[in-house]
Scaffold this motif. Structure first.
Motif, PDB file in Angstrom:
ATOM      1  N   ASP A  98      -4.833   1.446   9.825  1.00 56.37           N
ATOM      2  CA  ASP A  98      -5.992   2.221  10.322  1.00 56.37           C
ATOM      3  C   ASP A  98      -5.565   3.606  10.811  1.00 56.37           C
ATOM      4  OD1 ASP A  98      -7.591  -0.038   9.875  1.00 56.37           O
ATOM      5  OD2 ASP A  98      -7.098  -0.843  11.843  1.00 56.37           O
ATOM      6  N   ILE A 163     -14.478   4.453  14.787  1.00 58.09           N
ATOM      7  CA  ILE A 163     -13.156   4.452  15.427  1.00 58.09           C
ATOM      8  C   ILE A 163     -13.391   4.544  16.934  1.00 58.09           C
ATOM      9  CG2 ILE A 163     -11.023   5.814  15.695  1.00 58.09           C
ATOM     10  CD1 ILE A 163     -11.460   6.780  12.829  1.00 58.09           C
ATOM     11  N   LEU A 406      -6.997  -0.203   3.257  1.00 59.84           N
ATOM     12  CA  LEU A 406      -6.411   0.121   4.563  1.00 59.84           C
ATOM     13  C   LEU A 406      -5.705   1.473   4.579  1.00 59.84           C
ATOM     14  CD1 LEU A 406      -5.008  -3.406   5.493  1.00 59.84           C
ATOM     15  CD2 LEU A 406      -7.153  -2.354   6.222  1.00 59.84           C
TER      16      LEU A 406
END
Length: 449
Positions: A98, A163, A406
């Motif tokens: 991430d 996020i 990812l």
């Protein structure tokens, strides 16, 4: 072990050597991660455009130094003169996920990127970590502007993205040319205190220390003691403070601070908490300036940290290894297996890398995991690479599995050998023999001379 560098390089080119800056000769264990924040990287428009198309000279320089030592450039972000680079040891790659970058302009009311912040955030062994490199407004009288700009940078990072906000990360590192000055005291008192190494006399008038006592959003940020000389402003290639007409008052403009979220949360509750409850801790081992570097009017500052993590992730998503002996004389096979919850994609690929590779795009060749698959069962899958793609010179390599979903490497093999091409070796031997056969004639003519 994390080594963090902040340096306003004043548009200069990289120095000849950064061994001491990166503590490469340290007798202790090697670093796991390097975080390098630079300000005032040369950002003339021609430089900036070419740097966007290719890596800038500073990135290339640090890659050249660190890749032979087993570090790869994990991520970088650039905004005009601000540059943030993160290098990490191969072994940690499958546990870093991430990764996102962001930048916030604050110059010219947000339209110009000469001031502001650049950020890289990630999940490290399951813990969220954010690194912020800032260049805040200059001059003694602009304390409020500096604080306003930092608050704006905190609010705008990753706004609207899925996020966590900056302060919701488990650990935040905040560093850069923060431009805070020493208030009230005159230049002679400041210089005299520095000459006598009585830095503590200046701490209470340091604008950042003063702001931390008043501003709630700063109070949770921790900094090590300023046991080194103020890092600004020096004459170039010297350790003499500014002798120009302006005679700037020395200041600790270059700083490294950090914030641990769970400490803040627990501190706000009554009572203490046991070490078992704490899943992450940050220890500052060293906070120093480096006086020997003179390419800029600022001295670089480094912080060496120990991060103790209770891993929330302890197994890689993908394990992979090469099958049999590898050479360019035949197609080769890679076996891999993924954990059941792994979100695979048709765009995933496995790259062949030299052991000292610089970054994820530095592959020698690659195979698509779906298009090049040759067998599959519930435990493992196999893909092939064409013999034509295998380097004929051989050497030491490793394999990395890159996840498109990812956007990171999620599996890495042990290093292994690729055998050099026998035909090539025989050709080299023949050439050596031929040159050796000619040597007596050369010697004879040399003796005659």
């Amino acid at each position: 072990r994390l080594h963090l560098v902040t340096w306003n390089v004043g548009t200069a080119s990289p120095p000849p050597d950064v061994t001491s800056l990166l503590q490469l000769n340290s007798l202790g264990p090697t670093m796991d991660m390097y975080v390098i924040g630079l300000q005032e990287v040369n950002s003339r428009i021609t430089n900036f455009l070419s740097d966007l198309a290719f890596d800038d000279p500073w990135s290339i320089f640090f890659m050249t130094v660190l890749s032979p030592l087993g570090y790869i450039k994990l991520s970088s972000v650039r905004m005009q003169g601000l540059l943030l680079l993160i290098f990490v040891k191969h072994v940690h790659l499958p546990f870093i996920r991430d990764i996102h970058t962001h930048y916030t302009r604050t110059g010219l009311y947000g339209y110009w990127g000469n001031k502001g912040g650049v950020t890289i955030r990630m999940s490290l062994y399951g813990h969220t970590i954010c690194f912020m490199n800032c260049h805040l407004p200059a001059h003694m009288e602009n304390t409020e502007q500096r604080l306003d700009d930092f608050e704006k940078i905190l609010e705008m990072q990753f706004e609207g993205e899925n996020i966590p906000s900056t302060l919701d990360h488990d650990v935040v590192f905040w560093f850069g040319d923060l431009n805070f000055r020493i208030a009230d005291y005159g230049i002679h008192f400041v210089r005299e205190s520095i000459n006598n190494k009585r830095y503590n006399l200046l701490w209470e008038k340091d604008q950042l220390n003063m702001a931390k006592k008043k501003e709630a959003f700063l109070q949770e940020f921790i900094e090590g003691p300023l046991q080194f000389k103020p890092t600004y402003k020096f004459d170039l290639y010297s350790d003499v403070y500014d002798t120009s007409e302006k005679k700037r008052k020395p200041a600790w403009t270059d700083r490294i601070l950090w914030r641990v979220k769970n400490l803040c949360q627990h501190a706000s509750k009554e009572g203490t908490f046991s070490e078992e409850e704490q899943t992450i801790s940050v220890t500052l081992n060293n906070y120093v300036s480096h006086m020997s570097y003179g390419i800029s009017d600022h001295k670089p500052v480094t912080g060496t940290f120990g991060l103790e993590l209770k891993p929330l992730l302890s197994d890689p998503l993908v394990t992979l290894h090469p099958e049999g002996e590898w050479s360019m004389e035949h197609d080769v096979v890679i076996s891999y297996s993924a954990v059941p919850e792994f979100p695979s994609s048709a765009w995933d690929w496995i790259g062949l890398f030299k052991v000292a590779f610089r970054h994820v795009n530095d592959y020698v060749t690659y195979a698509w995991v779906e298009d090049d698959e040759i067998s599959s069962d519930k435990d493992s899958k196999q893909v092939y690479m064409s013999a034509a793609e295998i380097p004929d010179t051989g050497g030491e390599f490793l394999l990395c599995y890159y996840s498109n979903n990812l956007q990171s490497i999620v599996g890495i093999s042990q290093p292994f050998q690729i055998q050099p091409n026998r035909t090539l070796m025989e050709k080299d031997l023949t050439q050596e023999e031929n040159s050796w056969m000619q040597k007596p004639d050369n010697l004879e003519s040399h003796n005659e001379f």
